[in-house]
Design a protein around this motif. Structure first.
Motif, PDB file in Angstrom:
ATOM      1  N   LYS A  47       0.857  -1.177   0.000  1.00 40.43           N
ATOM      2  CA  LYS A  47       0.000   0.000   0.000  1.00 40.43           C
ATOM      3  C   LYS A  47       0.893   1.226   0.000  1.00 40.43           C
ATOM      4  CE  LYS A  47      -3.658  -2.341   2.588  1.00 40.43           C
ATOM      5  NZ  LYS A  47      -4.444  -2.382   3.863  1.00 40.43           N
ATOM      6  N   PRO A  48       0.607   2.232  -0.827  1.00 35.71           N
ATOM      7  CA  PRO A  48       1.445   3.428  -0.889  1.00 35.71           C
ATOM      8  C   PRO A  48       1.753   3.964   0.510  1.00 35.71           C
ATOM      9  CG  PRO A  48      -0.231   3.525  -2.567  1.00 35.71           C
ATOM     10  CD  PRO A  48      -0.569   2.328  -1.715  1.00 35.71           C
ATOM     11  N   GLY A  49       3.028   4.191   0.738  1.00 34.75           N
ATOM     12  CA  GLY A  49       3.453   4.666   2.048  1.00 34.75           C
ATOM     13  C   GLY A  49       3.808   3.557   3.009  1.00 34.75           C
ATOM     14  N   GLY A  50       3.566   2.307   2.592  1.00 32.82           N
ATOM     15  CA  GLY A  50       3.847   1.172   3.468  1.00 32.82           C
ATOM     16  C   GLY A  50       5.336   0.869   3.554  1.00 32.82           C
ATOM     17  N   PRO A  51       5.718  -0.017   4.464  1.00 35.84           N
ATOM     18  CA  PRO A  51       7.126  -0.383   4.615  1.00 35.84           C
ATOM     19  C   PRO A  51       7.596  -1.315   3.505  1.00 35.84           C
ATOM     20  CG  PRO A  51       5.792  -1.714   6.062  1.00 35.84           C
ATOM     21  CD  PRO A  51       4.851  -0.721   5.415  1.00 35.84           C
ATOM     22  N   VAL A  52       8.896  -1.556   3.481  1.00 45.63           N
ATOM     23  CA  VAL A  52       9.495  -2.515   2.553  1.00 45.63           C
ATOM     24  C   VAL A  52      10.111  -3.633   3.378  1.00 45.63           C
ATOM     25  CG1 VAL A  52      11.185  -2.897   0.717  1.00 45.63           C
ATOM     26  CG2 VAL A  52       9.991  -0.694   0.885  1.00 45.63           C
ATOM     27  N   PHE A  53       9.708  -4.868   3.108  1.00 49.47           N
ATOM     28  CA  PHE A  53      10.280  -6.036   3.780  1.00 49.47           C
ATOM     29  C   PHE A  53      11.322  -6.661   2.853  1.00 49.47           C
ATOM     30  CE2 PHE A  53       6.398  -7.273   6.625  1.00 49.47           C
ATOM     31  CZ  PHE A  53       6.543  -6.071   7.320  1.00 49.47           C
ATOM     32  N   LEU A  54      12.506  -6.878   3.373  1.00 50.52           N
ATOM     33  CA  LEU A  54      13.604  -7.452   2.598  1.00 50.52           C
ATOM     34  C   LEU A  54      14.040  -8.765   3.229  1.00 50.52           C
ATOM     35  CD1 LEU A  54      15.752  -7.405   0.392  1.00 50.52           C
ATOM     36  CD2 LEU A  54      17.136  -5.918   1.856  1.00 50.52           C
ATOM     37  N   MET A  55      13.727  -9.870   2.572  1.00 48.89           N
ATOM     38  CA  MET A  55      14.155 -11.186   3.021  1.00 48.89           C
ATOM     39  C   MET A  55      15.557 -11.438   2.492  1.00 48.89           C
ATOM     40  SD  MET A  55      13.455 -13.940   4.732  1.00 48.89           S
ATOM     41  CE  MET A  55      11.688 -14.196   4.938  1.00 48.89           C
ATOM     42  N   ILE A  56      16.452 -11.811   3.381  1.00 53.83           N
ATOM     43  CA  ILE A  56      17.864 -11.966   3.028  1.00 53.83           C
ATOM     44  C   ILE A  56      18.173 -13.425   2.719  1.00 53.83           C
ATOM     45  CG2 ILE A  56      20.227 -11.674   3.852  1.00 53.83           C
ATOM     46  CD1 ILE A  56      19.172  -9.463   5.719  1.00 53.83           C
ATOM     47  N   GLY A  57      18.777 -13.660   1.570  1.00 54.80           N
ATOM     48  CA  GLY A  57      19.178 -15.010   1.189  1.00 54.80           C
ATOM     49  C   GLY A  57      20.423 -15.450   1.932  1.00 54.80           C
ATOM     50  N   GLY A  58      20.624 -16.756   1.968  1.00 53.36           N
ATOM     51  CA  GLY A  58      21.765 -17.300   2.693  1.00 53.36           C
ATOM     52  C   GLY A  58      22.514 -18.338   1.903  1.00 53.36           C
ATOM     53  N   GLU A  59      22.955 -19.403   2.592  1.00 50.67           N
ATOM     54  CA  GLU A  59      23.880 -20.360   1.995  1.00 50.67           C
ATOM     55  C   GLU A  59      23.231 -21.432   1.149  1.00 50.67           C
ATOM     56  OE1 GLU A  59      22.976 -21.892   6.107  1.00 50.67           O
ATOM     57  OE2 GLU A  59      22.895 -20.066   4.932  1.00 50.67           O
ATOM     58  N   GLY A  60      22.396 -21.000   0.252  1.00 53.71           N
ATOM     59  CA  GLY A  60      21.743 -21.898  -0.677  1.00 53.71           C
ATOM     60  C   GLY A  60      20.921 -21.069  -1.643  1.00 53.71           C
ATOM     61  N   PRO A  61      20.288 -21.682  -2.627  1.00 55.14           N
ATOM     62  CA  PRO A  61      19.477 -20.924  -3.586  1.00 55.14           C
ATOM     63  C   PRO A  61      18.323 -20.206  -2.897  1.00 55.14           C
ATOM     64  CG  PRO A  61      19.860 -23.169  -4.362  1.00 55.14           C
ATOM     65  CD  PRO A  61      20.314 -23.133  -2.937  1.00 55.14           C
ATOM     66  N   ALA A  62      18.035 -18.999  -3.322  1.00 60.09           N
ATOM     67  CA  ALA A  62      16.851 -18.288  -2.832  1.00 60.09           C
ATOM     68  C   ALA A  62      15.624 -18.985  -3.402  1.00 60.09           C
ATOM     69  CB  ALA A  62      16.895 -16.822  -3.271  1.00 60.09           C
ATOM     70  N   ASN A  63      14.739 -19.435  -2.550  1.00 57.69           N
ATOM     71  CA  ASN A  63      13.589 -20.213  -2.984  1.00 57.69           C
ATOM     72  C   ASN A  63      12.381 -19.305  -3.178  1.00 57.69           C
ATOM     73  OD1 ASN A  63      11.516 -22.019  -3.386  1.00 57.69           O
ATOM     74  ND2 ASN A  63      12.124 -23.394  -1.732  1.00 57.69           N
ATOM     75  N   PRO A  64      11.893 -19.149  -4.410  1.00 55.03           N
ATOM     76  CA  PRO A  64      10.751 -18.260  -4.652  1.00 55.03           C
ATOM     77  C   PRO A  64       9.476 -18.705  -3.953  1.00 55.03           C
ATOM     78  CG  PRO A  64      11.280 -19.535  -6.618  1.00 55.03           C
ATOM     79  CD  PRO A  64      12.410 -19.741  -5.655  1.00 55.03           C
ATOM     80  N   ALA A  65       9.450 -19.922  -3.406  1.00 54.38           N
ATOM     81  CA  ALA A  65       8.287 -20.350  -2.631  1.00 54.38           C
ATOM     82  C   ALA A  65       8.073 -19.428  -1.437  1.00 54.38           C
ATOM     83  CB  ALA A  65       8.460 -21.796  -2.155  1.00 54.38           C
ATOM     84  N   TRP A  66       9.141 -18.794  -0.982  1.00 59.01           N
ATOM     85  CA  TRP A  66       9.024 -17.870   0.150  1.00 59.01           C
ATOM     86  C   TRP A  66       8.320 -16.580  -0.232  1.00 59.01           C
ATOM     87  CZ3 TRP A  66       9.676 -18.490   5.244  1.00 59.01           C
ATOM     88  CH2 TRP A  66      10.224 -19.710   5.653  1.00 59.01           C
ATOM     89  N   MET A  67       8.111 -16.374  -1.520  1.00 59.45           N
ATOM     90  CA  MET A  67       7.332 -15.211  -1.936  1.00 59.45           C
ATOM     91  C   MET A  67       5.834 -15.487  -1.836  1.00 59.45           C
ATOM     92  SD  MET A  67       9.920 -13.413  -2.365  1.00 59.45           S
ATOM     93  CE  MET A  67       9.132 -11.862  -2.794  1.00 59.45           C
ATOM     94  N   GLU A  68       5.487 -16.743  -1.554  1.00 57.01           N
ATOM     95  CA  GLU A  68       4.078 -17.141  -1.424  1.00 57.01           C
ATOM     96  C   GLU A  68       3.706 -17.587  -0.021  1.00 57.01           C
ATOM     97  OE1 GLU A  68       1.997 -19.377  -4.598  1.00 57.01           O
ATOM     98  OE2 GLU A  68       4.036 -19.812  -5.288  1.00 57.01           O
TER      99      GLU A  68
END
Length: 503
Positions: free
Chosen positions: A90-111
């Motif tokens: 929503k305009p004006g809302g925060p930004v959440f940044l999930m940090i990847g680690g020692e393996g492939p970033a799994n797009p399942a975490w976007m769901e």
């Protein structure tokens, strides 16, 4: 997401982040697990994930990143992978940044995941950035030791800072409040991002974050003992008896044929050096270490097998007298894990392991994260889960075994490992973090909590210690049978975020 994770079947450093994971391995976004432990996880006992079909809804995107943030004369760049979920913004809302680690970033975490529940309630834009040198984020042409000098937590934090700056400018998000999320090693990065770049990240959720670096980490196995005992006080005693019995049998070549059959090895057991013995014993201990680390976590959406194998299941096998003596039950656990992970046999060939781990190609068998993460343990963190404590259930893989790997794989000496660990604690502060708006959730079952923050440092540096839960449990999607303390922990995190974002 989490990761402390698994790597190819080779020396385990048990994670990370991992992250048990023998050659360590882990949680976060790289959030991860077991016998994959024998076949992946040893290296990360920090959790890692596997790409899944669900993630196909979110297209991978690419960000131009600097190779060396600390050398202005080096103008080389590379492409770093990231994902975006704008569904809740929503305009004006925060930004959440999930940090990847020692393996492939799994797009399942976007769901899936608790962070998305928070995002929906708070109107946040969700981003996930893959860690350099993992997944598809390849900064260099190969994984040679010379190129791995560009793989470090400091370079990763600088990646996050540059990403946040540029994305903030291009998307008009510079003035939004950014919140970093991570579990396991990425949990540490989330805390350190807030610590080192407070002007760029407003708050952090540092789940199951091992913030204190240590060369020798026998406390990991001490927690494994206590976690097994929480199910059945006799369980760790039976495991200890079995491990001791096996170690004794390894001293007599006449037993090798039977051991080969008992544990369904891919080739006849050959114990010619202490490294051979330590590798074999650690491989089998990894079955228990990984299950304890991820006990009863709701990881099915990640596409991982073996989530049905719990402490209760393993201790049930160890208590089954119909299987014979504890040694035979220990072998039954190994066969159960192989069956669960569709492994035809158990490969304990140290020579092959060394060959895999020293292969510097991006197509090499350890390029999924094992070679990279073990390098980070040798060059920054240690975290070696040795049997150098009498208060743990296993036998035969002392600190020297892990340090020898650093020398064999990367020509890094024991003295250099010790110095690197000292420098990490000097740079980040270890347990003595001085910052604000960082919450540190940890589970009592998770062996990594021994290196994390489990008591409040200050009112705005709170700890949430969740009894009876394992590695990164609060990051996974909620389910109806979650224990009340886990539900309360997730609610507590949300209330903190809500409060902080109003400030």
């Amino acid at each position: 997401m989490t990761a402390l994770s698994h790597a190819p079947h080779c020396f385990l450093l048990h994670s990370a982040m991992a992250f048990h994971a023998s050659a360590l391995l882990l949680c976060q976004l790289t959030l991860l697990l077991s016998l994959f432990a024998v076949a992946e996880g040893r290296y990360f006992r920090f959790r890692k994930f596997k790409e899944t079909k669900q993630g196909s809804l979110f297209e991978e995107q690419w960000f131009t990143q600097k190779l060396d943030h600390f050398n202005g004369a080096d103008t080389r760049v590379w492409k770093q992978r990231y994902f975006v979920n704008e569904a809740f913004y929503k305009p004006g809302g925060p930004v959440f940044l999930m940090i990847g680690g020692e393996g492939p970033a799994n797009p399942a975490w976007m769901e899936y995941g608790s962070w998305l529940t928070y995002a929906e309630k708070l109107g946040a834009l969700c981003l996930m950035l893959e860690h350099r040198f993992y997944g598809k984020s390849h900064p260099t042409v190969d994984l040679s030791t010379d190129n791995l000098r560009f793989l470090s937590s400091r370079q990763a934090l600088a990646d996050l800072a540059h990403f946040r700056t540029v994305i903030g400018e291009t998307r008009g998000l510079t003035d939004r409040k950014w919140v970093a999320f991570g579990g396991s090693y990425p949990g540490s990065l989330a805390a350190w991002f807030r610590l080192k770049y407070p002007h760029l990240v407003y708050a952090s959720v540092a789940t199951s974050a091992p913030v204190y670096a240590t060369v020798n980490f026998p406390e990991y196995l001490e927690v494994v003992w206590r976690s097994l005992a929480s199910e059945n006080p006799e369980c760790p005693l039976l495991v200890k008896k079995a491990s001791d019995d096996l170690a004794e049998r390894l001293k007599d070549p006449k037993t090798y044929d039977n051991i080969t059959k008992d544990f369904n090895l891919c080739s006849k057991l050959q114990i010619q050096t202490e490294m051979d013995s330590a590798y074999f014993l650690e491989t089998l201990a990894g079955n228990f270490m990984d299950v304890v680390q991820y006990n009863e976590d709701n990881r099915g959406f990640e596409g991982l097998a073996g989530t049905n194998i719990t402490i209760k299941v393993l201790c049930g096998v160890m208590a089954d007298t119909s299987l014979g003596e504890p040694y035979a039950r220990y072998a039954a656990v190994a066969r159960l894990m192989m069956e669960t992970f569709s492994m035809k046999c158990l490969d304990t060939n140290v020579t092959k392991c060394v060959s895999d781990m020293t292969n510097a190609s991006w197509d090499g068998p350890a390029a999924g994260g094992g070679r990279q993460w073990v390098y980070q343990t040798c060059a920054e963190f240690g975290f070696y889960q040795s049997t150098d404590s009498p208060n743990q259930p296993f036998t035969g893989f002392p600190l020297a075994y892990f340090l020898k790997q650093c020398a064999i794989f990367y020509n890094i000496s024991a003295e250099q490992v010790a110095e690197a660990v000292t420098q990490s604690n000097e740079y980040y502060g270890g347990y003595d973090i001085r910052s604000s708006r960082i919450v540190f959730p940890n589970g009592s079952i998770d062996p990594w909590h021994a290196l994390g923050i489990t008591q409040d440092i200050l009112p705005d540096l709170p700890a949430i210690f969740i009894k009876g839960t394992a590695h990164c449990a609060n990051m996974y999607p909620a389910r109806s049978d979650d224990p009340p303390q886990l539900t309360l922990a997730r609610d507590h995190i949300f209330l903190l975020l809500q409060q902080w974002l109003k400030q």
